[in-house]
Every structure is written in C-alpha cells, then in structure tokens.
Design a protein around this motif. Structure first.
Motif, PDB file in Angstrom:
ATOM      1  N   ILE A 157       0.835  -1.202   0.000  1.00 56.71           N
ATOM      2  CA  ILE A 157       0.000   0.000   0.000  1.00 56.71           C
ATOM      3  C   ILE A 157       0.868   1.250   0.000  1.00 56.71           C
ATOM      4  CG2 ILE A 157      -1.701   1.355   1.277  1.00 56.71           C
ATOM      5  CD1 ILE A 157      -2.816  -1.170   2.429  1.00 56.71           C
ATOM      6  N   THR A 158       1.873   1.287   0.888  1.00 56.38           N
ATOM      7  CA  THR A 158       2.690   2.504   0.953  1.00 56.38           C
ATOM      8  C   THR A 158       3.472   2.687  -0.338  1.00 56.38           C
ATOM      9  OG1 THR A 158       4.265   1.204   2.229  1.00 56.38           O
ATOM     10  CG2 THR A 158       2.917   2.757   3.437  1.00 56.38           C
ATOM     11  N   ILE A 161       1.313   4.418  -2.635  1.00 55.14           N
ATOM     12  CA  ILE A 161       1.123   5.819  -2.264  1.00 55.14           C
ATOM     13  C   ILE A 161       2.323   6.658  -2.698  1.00 55.14           C
ATOM     14  CG2 ILE A 161       0.984   7.373  -0.296  1.00 55.14           C
ATOM     15  CD1 ILE A 161      -0.473   4.866   1.057  1.00 55.14           C
ATOM     16  N   GLY A 164       2.532   7.640  -6.146  1.00 57.28           N
ATOM     17  CA  GLY A 164       1.642   8.744  -6.481  1.00 57.28           C
ATOM     18  C   GLY A 164       2.176  10.126  -6.080  1.00 57.28           C
ATOM     19  N   GLN A 191       2.439  14.723   1.859  1.00 60.83           N
ATOM     20  CA  GLN A 191       1.547  14.288   0.786  1.00 60.83           C
ATOM     21  C   GLN A 191       1.121  12.840   0.953  1.00 60.83           C
ATOM     22  OE1 GLN A 191       2.531  15.441  -3.283  1.00 60.83           O
ATOM     23  NE2 GLN A 191       4.221  16.641  -2.453  1.00 60.83           N
ATOM     24  N   ALA A 192       2.002  12.064   1.563  1.00 62.44           N
ATOM     25  CA  ALA A 192       1.711  10.640   1.669  1.00 62.44           C
ATOM     26  C   ALA A 192       0.871  10.317   2.905  1.00 62.44           C
ATOM     27  CB  ALA A 192       3.026   9.847   1.706  1.00 62.44           C
ATOM     28  N   GLY A 195      -2.617   8.538   2.852  1.00 59.10           N
ATOM     29  CA  GLY A 195      -2.483   7.152   2.420  1.00 59.10           C
ATOM     30  C   GLY A 195      -1.873   6.283   3.500  1.00 59.10           C
ATOM     31  N   TYR A 261     -10.621   5.235   0.206  1.00 57.65           N
ATOM     32  CA  TYR A 261      -9.326   4.628  -0.091  1.00 57.65           C
ATOM     33  C   TYR A 261      -9.421   3.200  -0.591  1.00 57.65           C
ATOM     34  CZ  TYR A 261      -7.334   8.600   2.227  1.00 57.65           C
ATOM     35  OH  TYR A 261      -6.989   9.860   2.557  1.00 57.65           O
ATOM     36  N   ASN A 264      -8.500   2.502  -4.242  1.00 52.27           N
ATOM     37  CA  ASN A 264      -7.092   2.803  -4.458  1.00 52.27           C
ATOM     38  C   ASN A 264      -6.210   1.740  -3.871  1.00 52.27           C
ATOM     39  OD1 ASN A 264      -7.015   5.083  -5.908  1.00 52.27           O
ATOM     40  ND2 ASN A 264      -7.285   6.444  -4.159  1.00 52.27           N
ATOM     41  N   MET A 265      -6.547   1.399  -2.636  1.00 52.85           N
ATOM     42  CA  MET A 265      -5.728   0.440  -1.913  1.00 52.85           C
ATOM     43  C   MET A 265      -5.598  -0.853  -2.682  1.00 52.85           C
ATOM     44  SD  MET A 265      -6.672   0.616   2.013  1.00 52.85           S
ATOM     45  CE  MET A 265      -6.885  -1.097   2.337  1.00 52.85           C
ATOM     46  N   THR A 269      -2.478  -1.433  -5.733  1.00 56.29           N
ATOM     47  CA  THR A 269      -1.450  -2.302  -5.169  1.00 56.29           C
ATOM     48  C   THR A 269      -1.452  -3.665  -5.823  1.00 56.29           C
ATOM     49  OG1 THR A 269      -2.969  -2.978  -3.474  1.00 56.29           O
ATOM     50  CG2 THR A 269      -1.394  -1.264  -2.901  1.00 56.29           C
TER      51      THR A 269
END
Lengths: 271, 282
Positions: A157-158, A161, A164, A191-192, A195, A261, A264-265, A269
C-alpha cells in the motif's frame, strides 16, 4: 427499444436492491439480536422488528469475565501492530516505489508469497518459540505475529502511495539543499500522510479481526476475538450475538472512514 | 555517476528491516514447525503424522476443506462479477449499494459466523420467518444435517469474503479504458459479446490476483465454521486449533498446519504457472 432499455434499468435496480438486502439484513439481524432482552431472545418465533429494545444482552456481555481485558488487549495489540508495521513497512514501501534496486522483483514476489502463507502454519511453532524466550502469553507476542501478517500489505500500500507522490518535487527540494531525509520529511511525508493513515487503519483492522494466532499465542492475555472464540462452546446464544455485534461495529466504522481509499488500496497495489 | 551508485545501498537499507522481520517471523517458525511435526523426544519420528492420518476427523476435514474451496471460490467470483457489472450500469444510489456491499470486507470470519448463527440457529431468524410463513423449521446446524451445515458455512463465507473480490474487480474495471467497449458497441456487439471479448480479457490481471488470494484464504477458513457448527463440520485449520488448544498436542497441530501450507503453496504455484504469461509480481 426504449421500453426494453427501461426494463433493463428496472432489472438492474431490482438486482442491486436484492443484493443490498442480502448483504445488509444479516447486519440488521445481529444488531437486533444483540439489542434484545434475554427474555425476547427466548421467544419463538423471534420478532423481526425491534419490539422491546434492551441493553441487557449487551451489558451482560460487556460485564462477563475477560471481555474488558480482551477489549483492552485488542486495542493494545492493534495499536502496537500499527506502529511496528509502519515503522518497518513504510521505508520498504518507499524503497520499492522510488529505487530500481536489484532484486526488487524478487522482493515483491517474496511479499506475495509471505502473504500467501497461512497464519496457522506460523502460530503453533511461534508459540513454541515464544515459550522458549519467555514471551508466551504476552500482548507483544500477538503484536509481532500481527505485524508479520500486516507487513506485506503495508509495504504494497505505501509503495502505491509513494508512487503517487511527485518525484520532481522531492528532487527540487534536494537541489535547493535539503538532504534526502529532510526532503522526505518536508515534501513527501505530508503528501503521503493520508495514504499512510489508510495503511495504518488497514493494519489495525487486520489485527482486530485475527483470531487464530491470538488464540494460540495467549492464555490470559487474549484479544477480544480470541476471548469470544475460546468461550464459544460453553456460552449462551445471547453472549455470542452480543460478541458478534461487538466485533462487527468497528468494521462498519472502518469501512465508513476508509470508503475513499478502498479502491485505491486494492486497485493500485494489486494490479 | 556517484549519486546513482549511492542509491543502491539506500534501498537495501530501507528494505532490510522488513526482510529481517519477515524472515524471523516466517522462516524461523517454519523450520520449528517442520521439526515439531517430524521429531519427537527420541529423534526423528513419523508418529505425529501417523496420528494425524489415523484421526477420524482428519479425512473429513480434508474433504470439507477441498469441497469448500471448490464450491465457494467459483460462486463468489460469479457473485462479485455480477455485483461489479451492476455497479457499472450506474444504478440509482450506487454509492449506498457499494458501501453496504463492502462492509463485510472488514468483518472477521468469527464475527461473520456469529452473525449468521443468529440466522441459522434452531430458534434463529430464519426458522422464525419460516414459522411465520406457516412452514416447519429445519435444524440447519444439526450434526445430522451435514449438507445444510456445509451450506450455512458457504453462505456465511460468501457473504463475508465476496467483498474482497468485488473491490479488486471494481478497481480493475476502473482501470479499463471505456473506448474499446464503446467501439465494440458501435459495431453492434451484444452485451455478452462485449463482456466476453472486451471486458473480461482486460480484467484478467485483477481476476488472477483475486483468485490466488481467495483460494488460499478459503483453504484457511476456520472461525466461520467454528462459530456456526463447532467441530461438527471439521475443517483443516479448525483441526489444528482443536489439536493445539483442546487436545494440547502441538506436534500433531504442526503436522496439520504443514498440510495446509503444502496445499496453499501448491495452489499458489499452480496458479502462477498457469497464468505465467502475465505475472502478478505486484
């Protein structure tokens, strides 16, 4: 043509409502059961409407042995898992997102394999290991196994992020004299952050839900699910329904907060 | 380029802690587990494995677990695909529907089992409803009714874990450009033709990941069955729990856990090989 299209629309709506009922009604029923008095739970047929709501069942459950302790342990383990998973997972996610290092593909495959390892395989031997080192029956032991379980997903996940977050800004900061850690803290981290909060909630949820490892690794320091599981066979139905609701509620809150999220998550990923 | 070279150690430094943690918490117990299963007080032994194989619950657990995967996984893929395609039609209140459909994503298998227990219990909501309709109730969870016990577990698992497939598929659908689909429509392709030849092929990577994840997770089904049926419907992971917690024999528990591991790894490797042309390294 037009009539047919309208028919299709109606069919789509009807199907959606039917599925929503299938997914939603059980949630309503467990809430209803947990908020009924013991007396009305013994009635048959059970009322399908909240005729006499009562907090009796729920408060009996909350007062029974091990539930408060289990709740505290669950929260402790969950928070510990979040901290450990982020501490170890965020740097790794950053590395995967930013550096084309040798072995990156192997590392990612390793993460996938680790995620595919059944919890049950680890729990029993880990209990042995924790017994040997004197960590058996502690919240730390459960924290560690939950961290191990959450770690692959945290990294993935990170990584998604950080991909992005614009790399140019980070490089610009470094050109203007920031060191790499400074650039990270001042430019990338803010910014992160949303997330990463999502990743944190994911780790907490995983820990809150996990039951087998927690049961095997503890005797007196059980988390709430472990407590419910081990008392399952000799507890009355009312206790089980109340336990069910107690375990479900955080999940509903979690989804409500995380709705933005979710896609996205899993989307970025996993593909 | 000195800066380039300096980057490699930085990356290694950043991933090193995660490698250490995962190795310590996965590789080490794995080795200990193998030794627990295959060695006793007097050196190497297969007696634990034999005990596992001779246990009257073992083979039913194998059969139930396999059956669960075979029934559940295709069913929930069909269900999740239907849900995702319905959402693509932009129904009214799509947001509300989607929210309710993904709530189970965060619900644990134990909680899901308890939720459905309130439905399927002898004096639960399903039998109450049947009674109101003037029908006789049914002992859904009785040990005599293996089929209905199995079905309750399938329903509860379908309810709980289809959301995961749904989210992956919806995310996948969002990544597909609409142009192809619209082009196919302009050229007169029917809905099913477009689904079969345009949408599904592009969804393949998402479906693959979901397939691997769900197969392995279905092999690990445990607390749903535990909450609904106790040990009346034995499953492999439930047997590990039973041997460890109730029968207090970690060695046999380890042996069963290794069976779960072996099957999971076989499934994962099998899928990865089958679908190798587009790997899922991410």
């Amino acid at each position: 043509m037009n009539a047919r299209r309208r028919g299709n629309r109606a069919a789509v709506q009807a199907a959606c409502v039917a599925i929503t009922l299938f997914m939603g009604v059980p949630l309503y029923l467990i809430t209803l059961a947990a908020l009924s008095s013991r007396d009305s739970l013994n009635r048959f047929p059970l009322p399908l409407l909240p005729t006499d709501p009562s907090t009796e069942t729920m408060s009996t459950f909350l007062r029974s042995t091990g539930v408060t302790g289990g709740f505290i342990n669950s929260v402790t383990v969950g928070l510990g898992t979040v901290v450990l998973a982020l501490l170890v997972g965020v740097p790794a996610g950053y590395a995967v997102a930013r550096y084309a290092f040798r072995g990156r593909d192997t590392y990612q495959l390793f993460l996938l394999l680790i995620r595919a390892l059944p919890i049950v395989v680890l729990s029993v031997p880990l209990a042995r290991i924790f017994l040997d080192v004197g960590m058996y029956d502690t919240t730390y032991a459960v924290m560690l196994i939950h961290t191990a379980l959450a770690l692959p997903t945290t990294v993935l996940i990170t990584a998604a992020i950080f991909v992005g977050v614009s790399r140019e800004q980070e490089e610009a900061a470094m050109i203007f004299g920031a060191s790499a850690p400074q650039a990270f803290l001042r430019v990338v981290a803010p910014q992160a952050l949303p997330g990463i909060a999502a990743a944190a909630m994911f780790a907490f949820m995983l820990s809150w839900n996990e039951v087998l490892g927690a049961t095997v690794l503890t005797l007196n320091q059980r988390t709430l699910p472990a407590q419910v599981l081990t008392t399952l066979s000799d507890s009355p139905l009312a206790y089980r329904f109340a336990g069910g609701l107690a375990l479900v509620l955080p999940a509903v809150v979690f989804i409500a907060v995380m709705r933005r999220y979710l896609l996205n998550m899993w989307g970025t990923t996993l593909r | 380029m000195p800066r380039r070279r300096a980057r490699v150690p930085a990356a290694v430094l950043l991933i090193a802690p995660s490698l250490v943690v995962m190795t310590a918490l996965f590789a080490w117990p794995l080795l200990v587990g193998v030794s627990q299963a295959f060695s006793g007080p007097d050196g190497p032994t297969t007696s634990y494995v034999e005990r596992m194989l001779d246990d009257p619950y073992f083979w039913p657990a194998v059969r139930n677990t396999a059956l669960l995967v075979v029934v559940l996984v295709p069913l929930q893929f069909a269900f999740a695909l239907t849900m995702a395609l319905l959402l693509r039609e932009r129904p009214r209140f799509a947001g509300v529907h989607f929210f309710i459909w993904v709530i189970p994503l965060a619900i644990s298998d134990l909680a899901a089992g308890l939720v459905w227990l309130s439905v399927f219990a002898d004096r639960g909501y399903l039998n109450s409803t049947l009674d109101r309709l003037g029908l006789d109730g049914y002992a859904w969870l009785s040990y005599e009714n293996t089929t209905s016990m199995f079905l309750t577990v399938v329903v509860a698992e379908l309810w709980r874990s289809t959301s995961l497939v749904l989210v992956i598929v919806v995310a996948g659908l969002q990544g597909i450009p609409k142009d192809y689909d619209e082009a196919a429509e302009v050229f007169g392709a029917s809905y099913w033709q477009r689904l079969r030849h345009v949408v599904l092929p592009q969804l393949r990577p998402s479906l693959q990941v979901a397939l691997i994840l769900r197969t392995i997770l279905a092999l690990e089904t445990f607390a749903v069955a535990q909450a609904l049926t106790g040990r009346n419907l034995p499953l492999l992971v439930g047997e590990t729990y039973e041997w460890y917690n109730v029968l207090q024999n970690p060695n046999v528990a380890s042996a069963i856990a290794l069976v779960v591991l072996a099957v999971s790894m076989l499934a994962a490797i099998g899928y990865l090989r089958l679908l190798r042309d587009r790997t899922v390294a991410r």
